[in-house]
Design a protein around this motif. Structure first.
Motif, PDB file in Angstrom:
ATOM      1  N   ALA A  36     -31.462  -1.693 -77.159  1.00  0.00           N
ATOM      2  CA  ALA A  36     -31.338  -1.018 -78.456  1.00  0.00           C
ATOM      3  C   ALA A  36     -29.931  -0.464 -78.635  1.00  0.00           C
ATOM      4  N   LEU A  37     -29.358   0.101 -77.580  1.00  0.00           N
ATOM      5  CA  LEU A  37     -27.984   0.595 -77.641  1.00  0.00           C
ATOM      6  C   LEU A  37     -27.021  -0.529 -78.016  1.00  0.00           C
ATOM      7  N   GLU A  38     -27.144  -1.657 -77.342  1.00  0.00           N
ATOM      8  CA  GLU A  38     -26.201  -2.754 -77.540  1.00  0.00           C
ATOM      9  C   GLU A  38     -26.347  -3.400 -78.919  1.00  0.00           C
ATOM     10  N   LYS A  39     -27.573  -3.447 -79.434  1.00  0.00           N
ATOM     11  CA  LYS A  39     -27.811  -4.091 -80.724  1.00  0.00           C
ATOM     12  C   LYS A  39     -27.486  -3.189 -81.914  1.00  0.00           C
ATOM     13  N   TYR A  40     -27.871  -1.925 -81.820  1.00  0.00           N
ATOM     14  CA  TYR A  40     -27.870  -1.088 -83.015  1.00  0.00           C
ATOM     15  C   TYR A  40     -26.795   0.001 -83.020  1.00  0.00           C
ATOM     16  N   VAL A  41     -26.175   0.265 -81.871  1.00  0.00           N
ATOM     17  CA  VAL A  41     -25.127   1.280 -81.822  1.00  0.00           C
ATOM     18  C   VAL A  41     -23.781   0.656 -81.475  1.00  0.00           C
ATOM     19  N   LEU A  42     -23.723  -0.080 -80.377  1.00  0.00           N
ATOM     20  CA  LEU A  42     -22.450  -0.694 -79.989  1.00  0.00           C
ATOM     21  C   LEU A  42     -22.069  -1.830 -80.918  1.00  0.00           C
ATOM     22  N   SER A  43     -23.067  -2.436 -81.549  1.00  0.00           N
ATOM     23  CA  SER A  43     -22.827  -3.492 -82.533  1.00  0.00           C
ATOM     24  C   SER A  43     -23.515  -3.126 -83.830  1.00  0.00           C
ATOM     25  N   GLY A  44     -22.921  -3.471 -84.922  1.00  0.00           N
ATOM     26  CA  GLY A  44     -23.586  -3.291 -86.211  1.00  0.00           C
ATOM     27  C   GLY A  44     -24.452  -4.477 -86.580  1.00  0.00           C
ATOM     28  N   ASN A  45     -24.489  -5.489 -85.719  1.00  0.00           N
ATOM     29  CA  ASN A  45     -25.234  -6.705 -85.988  1.00  0.00           C
ATOM     30  C   ASN A  45     -26.164  -6.990 -84.818  1.00  0.00           C
ATOM     31  N   PRO A  46     -27.481  -6.787 -84.977  1.00  0.00           N
ATOM     32  CA  PRO A  46     -28.402  -6.981 -83.861  1.00  0.00           C
ATOM     33  C   PRO A  46     -28.431  -8.405 -83.322  1.00  0.00           C
ATOM     34  N   ASP A  47     -27.956  -9.373 -84.114  1.00  0.00           N
ATOM     35  CA  ASP A  47     -27.909 -10.751 -83.630  1.00  0.00           C
ATOM     36  C   ASP A  47     -26.690 -11.016 -82.754  1.00  0.00           C
ATOM     37  N   GLU A 106     -34.068   8.437 -93.752  1.00  0.00           N
ATOM     38  CA  GLU A 106     -33.264   8.803 -94.918  1.00  0.00           C
ATOM     39  C   GLU A 106     -31.759   8.742 -94.689  1.00  0.00           C
ATOM     40  N   HIS A 107     -31.334   8.792 -93.426  1.00  0.00           N
ATOM     41  CA  HIS A 107     -29.892   8.892 -93.171  1.00  0.00           C
ATOM     42  C   HIS A 107     -29.365   7.792 -92.255  1.00  0.00           C
ATOM     43  N   GLY A 108     -30.174   6.800 -91.990  1.00  0.00           N
ATOM     44  CA  GLY A 108     -29.687   5.628 -91.285  1.00  0.00           C
ATOM     45  C   GLY A 108     -29.386   5.806 -89.814  1.00  0.00           C
ATOM     46  N   TYR A 109     -30.005   6.789 -89.149  1.00  0.00           N
ATOM     47  CA  TYR A 109     -29.796   6.932 -87.707  1.00  0.00           C
ATOM     48  C   TYR A 109     -30.201   5.621 -87.040  1.00  0.00           C
ATOM     49  N   PRO A 110     -29.293   4.997 -86.265  1.00  0.00           N
ATOM     50  CA  PRO A 110     -29.543   3.618 -85.832  1.00  0.00           C
ATOM     51  C   PRO A 110     -30.210   3.448 -84.482  1.00  0.00           C
ATOM     52  N   PHE A 111     -30.262   4.520 -83.664  1.00  0.00           N
ATOM     53  CA  PHE A 111     -30.630   4.349 -82.256  1.00  0.00           C
ATOM     54  C   PHE A 111     -32.136   4.534 -82.068  1.00  0.00           C
ATOM     55  N   TRP A 112     -32.883   3.505 -82.369  1.00  0.00           N
ATOM     56  CA  TRP A 112     -34.333   3.524 -82.221  1.00  0.00           C
ATOM     57  C   TRP A 112     -34.849   2.097 -82.121  1.00  0.00           C
ATOM     58  N   THR A 113     -36.078   1.992 -81.673  1.00  0.00           N
ATOM     59  CA  THR A 113     -36.723   0.691 -81.609  1.00  0.00           C
ATOM     60  C   THR A 113     -38.203   0.875 -81.907  1.00  0.00           C
ATOM     61  N   VAL A 114     -38.949  -0.214 -81.834  1.00  0.00           N
ATOM     62  CA  VAL A 114     -40.388  -0.162 -82.092  1.00  0.00           C
ATOM     63  C   VAL A 114     -41.127  -0.571 -80.825  1.00  0.00           C
ATOM     64  N   GLU A 115     -42.119   0.222 -80.472  1.00  0.00           N
ATOM     65  CA  GLU A 115     -42.991  -0.105 -79.342  1.00  0.00           C
ATOM     66  C   GLU A 115     -44.159  -0.934 -79.873  1.00  0.00           C
ATOM     67  N   TYR A 116     -44.424  -2.045 -79.183  1.00  0.00           N
ATOM     68  CA  TYR A 116     -45.487  -2.955 -79.612  1.00  0.00           C
ATOM     69  C   TYR A 116     -46.656  -2.915 -78.643  1.00  0.00           C
TER      70      TYR A 116
END
Length: 213
Positions: free
Chosen positions: A66-77, A155-165
């Motif tokens: 999640a760090l690498e996809k959504y914080v260190l990069s703005g592009n999860p791909d 509401e404010h775009g905090y990026p550092f999160w994921t979804v548990e399945y």
């Protein structure tokens, strides 16, 4: 079969001696990619000469991904990788490490990471908000003035999160213990228990967010 259960927010966590309580996304990238070596590189205060000690998770960690996809990069791909480890102790570099390299180590569990951060000068890492809230001797670091709350995520775009399945075999037997446990996970009682750990169930307002990840 995979079904989204809850949003899991993460936060940066640091030792009490670290001279920041907030980071910009740009500074977080500099720290976790190894571009910043001392805290003065971040604070621009010549007095903050302490080394930055990055305590990260190993490559198979979902938190690190999640760090690498959504914080260190703005592009999860196109994730940006955390800096490669240069230390086993998190205190000193490995023999043969080039001079001037940042101190970066990896831990296999959240508990080990938080414990290392609490007991190392200049240390910073990342973990779930719930685990940091329950830990002692550490502090949470905000990201671009935002925290891992549901409001800041939504509401404010905090990026550092994921979804548990929740994963289950298709056609799990009705009446089985596995089916009963799965059914419980999607009840209001379960959602209330999740909320006590700062996990936000994928229902109502959180539902559309969960579909993004």
């Amino acid at each position: 079969m995979a079904e989204p259960l809850a949003i899991v927010p993460f936060t940066f966590v640091a030792g009490p001696d670290v001279p920041v309580g907030a980071l910009s996304a740009a500074d977080a990238r500099r720290i976790f990619t190894g571009a910043a070596h001392t805290w003065s590189d971040i604070t621009h205060n010549p007095g903050d000469t302490g080394e930055i000690r990055v305590v990260g998770r190993s490559t198979d960690s979902g938190t690190r991904q999640a760090l690498e996809k959504y914080v260190l990069s703005g592009n999860p791909d196109a994730p940006v990788r955390q800096a490669a480890p240069t230390s086993d102790s998190c205190r000193e570099p490995r023999p043969g490490t080039p001079a001037g390299s940042p101190i970066v180590c990896e831990q296999g569990s959240t508990g080990d990471l938080v414990d290392r951060v609490a007991n190392l000068d200049g240390a910073i890492g990342y973990a779930s908000v719930s685990d940091v809230d329950q830990a002692g001797g550490v502090k949470k670091i905000t990201l671009d003035g935002r925290e891992g709350t549901f409001t800041d995520i939504r509401e404010h775009g905090y990026p550092f999160w994921t979804v548990e399945y929740v994963y289950s075999l298709a056609g799990s037997e009705p009446g089985s213990l596995a089916r009963a446990f799965k059914n419980f996970l999607f009840t209001p009682e379960s959602h209330s228990a999740l909320a006590t750990f700062r996990f936000y169930a994928c229902t109502d307002d959180a539902g559309p967010l969960c579909l993004r990840r």
